[in-house]
Design an enzyme around this catalytic site. Sequence first.
Site, short mmCIF file in Angstrom:
data_model
loop_
_atom_site.label_atom_id
_atom_site.label_comp_id
_atom_site.label_asym_id
_atom_site.label_seq_id
_atom_site.Cartn_x
_atom_site.Cartn_y
_atom_site.Cartn_z
N LYS A 1 1.03 -1.21 0.28
CA LYS A 1 -0.44 -0.28 -0.67
C LYS A 1 1.16 1.91 0.20
O LYS A 1 1.94 1.21 1.40
CB LYS A 1 -0.51 0.19 1.74
CG LYS A 1 -1.61 1.92 1.07
CD LYS A 1 -2.39 1.18 2.59
CE LYS A 1 -2.42 2.64 3.17
NZ LYS A 1 -3.99 2.55 4.20
N ASP B 1 -2.50 10.53 3.58
CA ASP B 1 -3.74 10.10 3.93
C ASP B 1 -4.74 10.61 4.83
O ASP B 1 -4.83 10.79 5.98
CB ASP B 1 -3.99 7.93 4.36
CG ASP B 1 -5.21 8.28 4.30
OD1 ASP B 1 -6.58 8.96 4.33
OD2 ASP B 1 -5.59 7.10 5.64
N LYS C 1 -9.99 12.34 8.49
CA LYS C 1 -9.36 12.52 9.54
C LYS C 1 -9.29 14.04 9.97
O LYS C 1 -8.65 15.20 10.24
CB LYS C 1 -7.53 12.49 9.66
CG LYS C 1 -7.68 10.63 9.05
CD LYS C 1 -6.16 9.99 8.96
CE LYS C 1 -6.61 8.33 8.03
NZ LYS C 1 -6.85 7.56 8.98
N ASP D 1 2.08 6.51 5.14
CA ASP D 1 0.42 5.53 4.68
C ASP D 1 1.37 4.78 3.42
O ASP D 1 0.75 3.87 3.33
CB ASP D 1 -0.18 6.17 4.72
CG ASP D 1 -1.72 5.35 5.09
OD1 ASP D 1 -1.42 4.50 5.18
OD2 ASP D 1 -2.58 5.39 4.36
N ASP E 1 -11.85 7.05 4.32
CA ASP E 1 -10.87 6.53 4.11
C ASP E 1 -10.33 5.55 4.39
O ASP E 1 -9.32 4.89 5.41
CB ASP E 1 -10.92 7.56 6.07
CG ASP E 1 -9.68 7.60 7.30
OD1 ASP E 1 -8.54 6.64 5.96
OD2 ASP E 1 -9.50 7.32 8.71
N GLU F 1 -9.41 3.76 2.24
CA GLU F 1 -9.04 3.76 0.79
C GLU F 1 -7.76 2.88 1.22
O GLU F 1 -7.70 2.40 -0.47
CB GLU F 1 -8.62 5.28 0.66
CG GLU F 1 -7.26 5.43 1.45
CD GLU F 1 -6.35 5.62 2.64
OE1 GLU F 1 -7.53 5.30 3.56
OE2 GLU F 1 -5.04 4.53 3.12
N ARG G 1 -7.13 -0.73 1.10
CA ARG G 1 -8.23 -1.82 0.71
C ARG G 1 -8.48 -1.07 -1.19
O ARG G 1 -8.29 -2.28 -1.62
CB ARG G 1 -9.08 -2.19 1.09
CG ARG G 1 -10.26 -1.57 1.48
CD ARG G 1 -10.63 -1.68 2.45
NE ARG G 1 -10.72 -0.75 4.50
CZ ARG G 1 -11.23 -0.84 5.54
NH1 ARG G 1 -12.52 -2.07 5.28
NH2 ARG G 1 -11.04 -0.66 6.59
N1 BES Z 1 -4.35 4.61 7.21
C1 BES Z 1 -5.34 4.32 8.04
C2 BES Z 1 -4.76 3.06 9.11
C3 BES Z 1 -3.46 3.66 9.70
C4 BES Z 1 -4.38 3.80 11.31
C5 BES Z 1 -2.68 3.75 9.60
C6 BES Z 1 -3.42 4.67 12.13
C7 BES Z 1 -1.83 3.67 10.85
C8 BES Z 1 -1.58 4.65 11.40
C9 BES Z 1 -6.23 3.99 6.97
O1 BES Z 1 -6.62 4.74 5.44
C10 BES Z 1 -7.60 4.34 7.31
O2 BES Z 1 -7.68 5.25 7.69
N2 BES Z 1 -7.82 3.27 8.35
C11 BES Z 1 -10.30 3.32 8.83
C12 BES Z 1 -10.43 3.09 8.48
C13 BES Z 1 -11.50 2.59 8.84
C14 BES Z 1 -12.46 4.14 8.25
C15 BES Z 1 -12.96 1.41 8.54
C16 BES Z 1 -9.31 2.88 10.27
O3 BES Z 1 -8.14 2.50 10.96
O4 BES Z 1 -9.98 3.81 11.11
ZN ZN Z 2 -4.26 5.11 5.03
ZN ZN Z 3 -7.35 6.34 5.39
#
Ligand code: BES
Ligand code: ZN
Ligand code: ZN
Length: 484
Positions: free
Chosen positions: A252, A257, A264, A275, A334, A336, A338
Amino acid sequence: MTITALNEAITKVTADAIVVGCYKEGKLSTTAAEVDTATGGAISRLIESGDVTGKRNETTMLLAPTGVAAMRVLVLGLGERDKVDRAVAFEAAATAAYQIAAKQRDRVVMAIADEWATDVIDAAVCGSLVGCTNQDLYRSEKNRHPIGEIIWNVEESQLEGGRVLGESVNLTRRLVNEPPNAMYPESFAGFAQEVADETDLELEIWDKAKLTEEKCGSLLAVGRASVKEPRLVMLRHNGGPKDQAPIALVGKGVTFDSGGLSLKLGDGMLAMKCDMAGAATVLGAMRAIAKLNLPVNVIGLMGMVENLINGDAYKLGDVLTARNGKTIEVHNTDAEGRLVLADVLDVAVTSGAAKIIDLATLTGACMVALGNDVAGVMTNDETWQSELQAAAATCGEQVWPLPMFDDYGEQLQSKVADLKNVGDGRWGGAITAAKFLENFVGDTPWTHIDIAGPAFAGKSKSWLEGGGSGKYVRTLVELINRLA
Ligand code: BES
Ligand code: ZN
Ligand code: ZN
């Protein structure tokens, strides 16, 4: 930083510092015993007084000792003598290097190798390069100073493995530590070009036009609101027989992000330059695999986008068509990573990959489940996952499996499309994310590594500066090596 082999007596070598090992219960390593004799028992006295115990990563600096030519002697704790493995050696060597690099030093002798096996020496040499490398890329006044020459008490021929690993781990760390104004899809592709130039790796880059032609509708939607256009970066290592199906390493690469319209909050956004750590890990590992000439065909696939907002940003409720034809209803912009991986995994499948590993800073939920230091692993093939787990364990890089029960996948049903991009609510979020990815790998054995926790460290450890960790580069190299 250069790495060379020691060819003088430890007591006679002129250096800014020499590092010698001490085991638990104050048992001295061979070189420590020589230094002890030459200094009239300086180390022994410190053991008697309890200052030196030999506990792992304990450091005791002797300044300007008489009897040795070096200016300083660092006594480094190695724990129990018969338990020195890759993890112990890596952390100990990195701890010593980290400490010595607090000031500019030109020549440092690492004399802790003590009849160690090749893989342990590799890990230690790697650690000595990693420990003195910092995240202070843009500070005028540096916190750490890479050591000019690191001299190891091993044969010259034993240095190459660790040198390649250390440089590759540091490459991954550097890419993650670069700020998002310097690291975006096109600039990442430029770094991949540099790696291709210094190795035999074949490089192919898909720009926006090619991604469109290739119907990567899911990845393109995520990148649409940034002026920095997306890229798919592909590196091929043709180390195996011509007809051997390659192992695919997928990363990824969200260079920033913001969360998109599902924005966020400030604190959560600050670290989001990390990210793209999955992609950086793949690039670092591909470099090492190529430099070490591992006799396996490997393809590295890195999906690079920036998740931002503009008037054309992808929206909640949008339906995307992924490269494999599946339609996805967007419930959260968010989630994204996946969406990016959906298309890149399909490229891996259609490239004829025998097996796939993907690495992604995918979910905060994985950090809730496993903490900061452990990656979650999820799979459609238990055997392939256990091979990965075994490789990680040998390297001392922690991973832990999460279950892939069908119920989690059922949460991804959408009323209007084949899938939606999040589960119902936040519980089990690391697993619903993996269940989503499973839709894009077909029957190919696949293991997903959620590195959201370990990829980026807020705090420093005695052996590793905070920031990009470079974790799992060594695991990937070990995994490929085991397939050789
Ligand atoms: N890049 C984030 C996940 C992340 C969080 C990586 C903290 C490193 C540190 C990912 O894209 C994300 O935002 N995931 C969301 C998914 C949710 C919206 C289902 C999350 O984990 O909150
Ligand atoms: Zn992300
Ligand atoms: Zn995200």
